[in-house]
Design a protein around this motif. Structure first.
Motif, PDB file in Angstrom:
ATOM      1  N   GLU A   1       5.679   4.724  -0.792  1.00  0.00           N
ATOM      2  CA  GLU A   1       5.191   5.954  -1.399  1.00  0.00           C
ATOM      3  C   GLU A   1       6.031   6.282  -2.622  1.00  0.00           C
ATOM      4  O   GLU A   1       7.263   6.147  -2.622  1.00  0.00           O
ATOM      5  CB  GLU A   1       5.218   7.108  -0.400  1.00  0.00           C
ATOM      6  CG  GLU A   1       4.231   6.912   0.741  1.00  0.00           C
ATOM      7  CD  GLU A   1       3.801   8.214   1.378  1.00  0.00           C
ATOM      8  OE1 GLU A   1       4.545   9.214   1.274  1.00  0.00           O
ATOM      9  OE2 GLU A   1       2.719   8.225   1.994  1.00  0.00           O
TER      10      GLU A   1
ATOM     11  N   VAL B   1      -0.958  14.981  -3.072  1.00  0.00           N
ATOM     12  CA  VAL B   1      -1.374  13.662  -3.550  1.00  0.00           C
ATOM     13  C   VAL B   1      -1.848  13.775  -4.994  1.00  0.00           C
ATOM     14  O   VAL B   1      -2.392  14.803  -5.410  1.00  0.00           O
ATOM     15  CB  VAL B   1      -2.485  13.070  -2.669  1.00  0.00           C
ATOM     16  CG1 VAL B   1      -1.980  12.883  -1.249  1.00  0.00           C
ATOM     17  CG2 VAL B   1      -3.737  13.931  -2.687  1.00  0.00           C
TER      18      VAL B   1
ATOM     19  N   GLU C   1      -4.305  12.190  -7.577  1.00  0.00           N
ATOM     20  CA  GLU C   1      -5.444  11.339  -7.882  1.00  0.00           C
ATOM     21  C   GLU C   1      -5.385  10.917  -9.353  1.00  0.00           C
ATOM     22  O   GLU C   1      -4.941  11.663 -10.218  1.00  0.00           O
ATOM     23  CB  GLU C   1      -6.747  12.106  -7.630  1.00  0.00           C
ATOM     24  CG  GLU C   1      -8.006  11.317  -7.913  1.00  0.00           C
ATOM     25  CD  GLU C   1      -9.275  12.107  -7.653  1.00  0.00           C
ATOM     26  OE1 GLU C   1     -10.371  11.529  -7.824  1.00  0.00           O
ATOM     27  OE2 GLU C   1      -9.168  13.297  -7.280  1.00  0.00           O
TER      28      GLU C   1
ATOM     29  N   ARG D   1       0.968   5.763  -1.465  1.00  0.00           N
ATOM     30  CA  ARG D   1       0.367   6.895  -2.149  1.00  0.00           C
ATOM     31  C   ARG D   1       1.305   7.346  -3.258  1.00  0.00           C
ATOM     32  O   ARG D   1       2.504   7.067  -3.221  1.00  0.00           O
ATOM     33  CB  ARG D   1       0.144   8.071  -1.189  1.00  0.00           C
ATOM     34  CG  ARG D   1      -0.842   7.809  -0.068  1.00  0.00           C
ATOM     35  CD  ARG D   1      -0.975   9.034   0.820  1.00  0.00           C
ATOM     36  NE  ARG D   1       0.316   9.402   1.391  1.00  0.00           N
ATOM     37  CZ  ARG D   1       0.579  10.579   1.964  1.00  0.00           C
ATOM     38  NH1 ARG D   1      -0.354  11.509   2.021  1.00  0.00           N
ATOM     39  NH2 ARG D   1       1.773  10.831   2.467  1.00  0.00           N
TER      40      ARG D   1
ATOM     41  N   THR E   1      -4.901   5.477  -8.621  1.00  0.00           N
ATOM     42  CA  THR E   1      -4.947   6.056  -7.281  1.00  0.00           C
ATOM     43  C   THR E   1      -6.291   6.739  -7.048  1.00  0.00           C
ATOM     44  O   THR E   1      -6.908   7.263  -7.973  1.00  0.00           O
ATOM     45  CB  THR E   1      -3.817   7.063  -7.060  1.00  0.00           C
ATOM     46  OG1 THR E   1      -3.884   8.089  -8.061  1.00  0.00           O
ATOM     47  CG2 THR E   1      -2.455   6.386  -7.142  1.00  0.00           C
TER      48      THR E   1
ATOM     49  N   ASP F   1      -7.224  10.295  -2.433  1.00  0.00           N
ATOM     50  CA  ASP F   1      -6.140  10.532  -1.476  1.00  0.00           C
ATOM     51  C   ASP F   1      -4.782  10.175  -2.053  1.00  0.00           C
ATOM     52  O   ASP F   1      -3.785  10.137  -1.322  1.00  0.00           O
ATOM     53  CB  ASP F   1      -6.379   9.727  -0.194  1.00  0.00           C
ATOM     54  CG  ASP F   1      -7.628  10.168   0.552  1.00  0.00           C
ATOM     55  OD1 ASP F   1      -7.868  11.390   0.621  1.00  0.00           O
ATOM     56  OD2 ASP F   1      -8.364   9.297   1.050  1.00  0.00           O
ATOM     57  N   GLY F   2      -4.752   9.869  -3.357  1.00  0.00           N
ATOM     58  CA  GLY F   2      -3.500   9.453  -3.985  1.00  0.00           C
ATOM     59  C   GLY F   2      -3.092   8.044  -3.624  1.00  0.00           C
ATOM     60  O   GLY F   2      -1.961   7.627  -3.904  1.00  0.00           O
ATOM     61  N   ALA F   3      -4.004   7.276  -3.027  1.00  0.00           N
ATOM     62  CA  ALA F   3      -3.654   5.955  -2.498  1.00  0.00           C
ATOM     63  C   ALA F   3      -3.847   4.849  -3.528  1.00  0.00           C
ATOM     64  O   ALA F   3      -4.734   4.910  -4.380  1.00  0.00           O
ATOM     65  CB  ALA F   3      -4.491   5.662  -1.261  1.00  0.00           C
ATOM     66  N   TYR F   4      -3.011   3.832  -3.416  1.00  0.00           N
ATOM     67  CA  TYR F   4      -3.138   2.609  -4.201  1.00  0.00           C
ATOM     68  C   TYR F   4      -2.880   1.437  -3.261  1.00  0.00           C
ATOM     69  O   TYR F   4      -2.363   1.599  -2.143  1.00  0.00           O
ATOM     70  CB  TYR F   4      -2.124   2.579  -5.356  1.00  0.00           C
ATOM     71  CG  TYR F   4      -0.714   2.325  -4.882  1.00  0.00           C
ATOM     72  CD1 TYR F   4      -0.212   1.029  -4.775  1.00  0.00           C
ATOM     73  CD2 TYR F   4       0.117   3.381  -4.490  1.00  0.00           C
ATOM     74  CE1 TYR F   4       1.075   0.792  -4.294  1.00  0.00           C
ATOM     75  CE2 TYR F   4       1.394   3.151  -4.023  1.00  0.00           C
ATOM     76  CZ  TYR F   4       1.866   1.851  -3.924  1.00  0.00           C
ATOM     77  OH  TYR F   4       3.130   1.614  -3.438  1.00  0.00           O
TER      78      TYR F   4
ATOM     79  N   ARG G   1       0.840  -1.191   0.000  1.00  0.00           N
ATOM     80  CA  ARG G   1       0.000   0.000   0.000  1.00  0.00           C
ATOM     81  C   ARG G   1       0.875   1.241   0.000  1.00  0.00           C
ATOM     82  O   ARG G   1       2.006   1.228   0.482  1.00  0.00           O
ATOM     83  CB  ARG G   1      -0.914   0.024   1.222  1.00  0.00           C
ATOM     84  CG  ARG G   1      -1.966  -1.067   1.249  1.00  0.00           C
ATOM     85  CD  ARG G   1      -2.777  -1.010   2.517  1.00  0.00           C
ATOM     86  NE  ARG G   1      -3.773  -2.092   2.552  1.00  0.00           N
ATOM     87  CZ  ARG G   1      -4.303  -2.571   3.671  1.00  0.00           C
ATOM     88  NH1 ARG G   1      -3.927  -2.070   4.842  1.00  0.00           N
ATOM     89  NH2 ARG G   1      -5.208  -3.533   3.621  1.00  0.00           N
TER      90      ARG G   1
END
Length: 214
Positions: free
Chosen positions: A210, A83, A85, A75, A123, A126-129, A73
């Motif tokens: 990250e 972040v 997106e 970002r 992503t 929140d820019g998360a993957y 996990r």
């Protein structure tokens, strides 16, 4: 006369004294771009329908991949700490036995018919993957060298140049002598090593990585 606040005053108030916090915009922290590394010779060339975020299972198969299952996990950010997106995160790796599902991989170790080995994701806001996979096997290159465990990343975003790099595992005894890591400046190598923890929901080890696009 009211005193004008300096950046140091703001940082101290936020408990961030001594950091490289920026005041523009959204008080984002400055970040060093993730170092680029070679794509390697085994980017997938065989089309596959299943490229989702669970690399441990293939649609239609009753069995899961061999090996230790893990989570990855993180970002995707820019160098101002914002972040990103909608970034595309493209990942591929060797299986538990250290072999890629690629026609040019000369590794005599077995293929795993239940390992997806390749995933593509976007992503979120929140820019998360994140994805589920197995701990990749190390593998020999030539007669005198062994590549440490790693996962390949290719990350793209409409506002940034595509970054190709690799993620490594903290504590891997082969890291110190890895030929690809050795081509990255020593001061930047920690940026490529994921930080392990425990995911309470699944009980799996989660490796946090990250990616900063320069």
């Amino acid at each position: 006369m009211k005193k004008q606040l300096t950046r140091r005053d703001v940082n101290r108030a936020l408990g961030l004294a001594g950091s490289s916090l920026l005041l523009a915009p959204g008080l984002a922290r400055a970040a060093t771009g993730t170092p680029a590394q070679t794509e390697g010779p085994f980017y997938p060339v065989v089309a596959q329908d299943d490229r989702d975020t669970d690399l441990t299972r293939i649609a239609g198969h009753s069995e899961s991949a061999a090996g230790e299952q893990i989570l990855v996990r993180g970002r995707v950010l820019d160098t101002r700490g914002r972040v990103l997106e909608g970034a595309t995160v493209d990942v591929w790796q060797a299986n538990h036995y250290g072999r890629y599902s690629h026609p040019d991989d000369p590794n005599p170790n077995p293929l795993d018919p239940n390992f997806q080995g390749w995933g593509i994701m976007q992503t979120d806001g929140d820019g998360a993957y994140g994805f589920r996979t197995i701990l990749p096997g190390a593998y020999a290159i030539g007669e005198n060298s062994t590549r440490c465990r790693h996962i390949h990343f290719k990350v793209s975003h409409p506002d940034h140049e595509t970054l190709t790099t690799q993620m490594y595992f903290e504590g891997d005894p082969l890291l110190e002598k890895d030929v690809v890591m050795g081509n990255t400046p020593e001061a930047l190598r920690p940026l490529l090593i994921a930080k392990p923890g425990r995911d309470d929901a699944t009980g799996l080890t989660v490796h946090r990585f990250e990616v900063v696009l320069g």
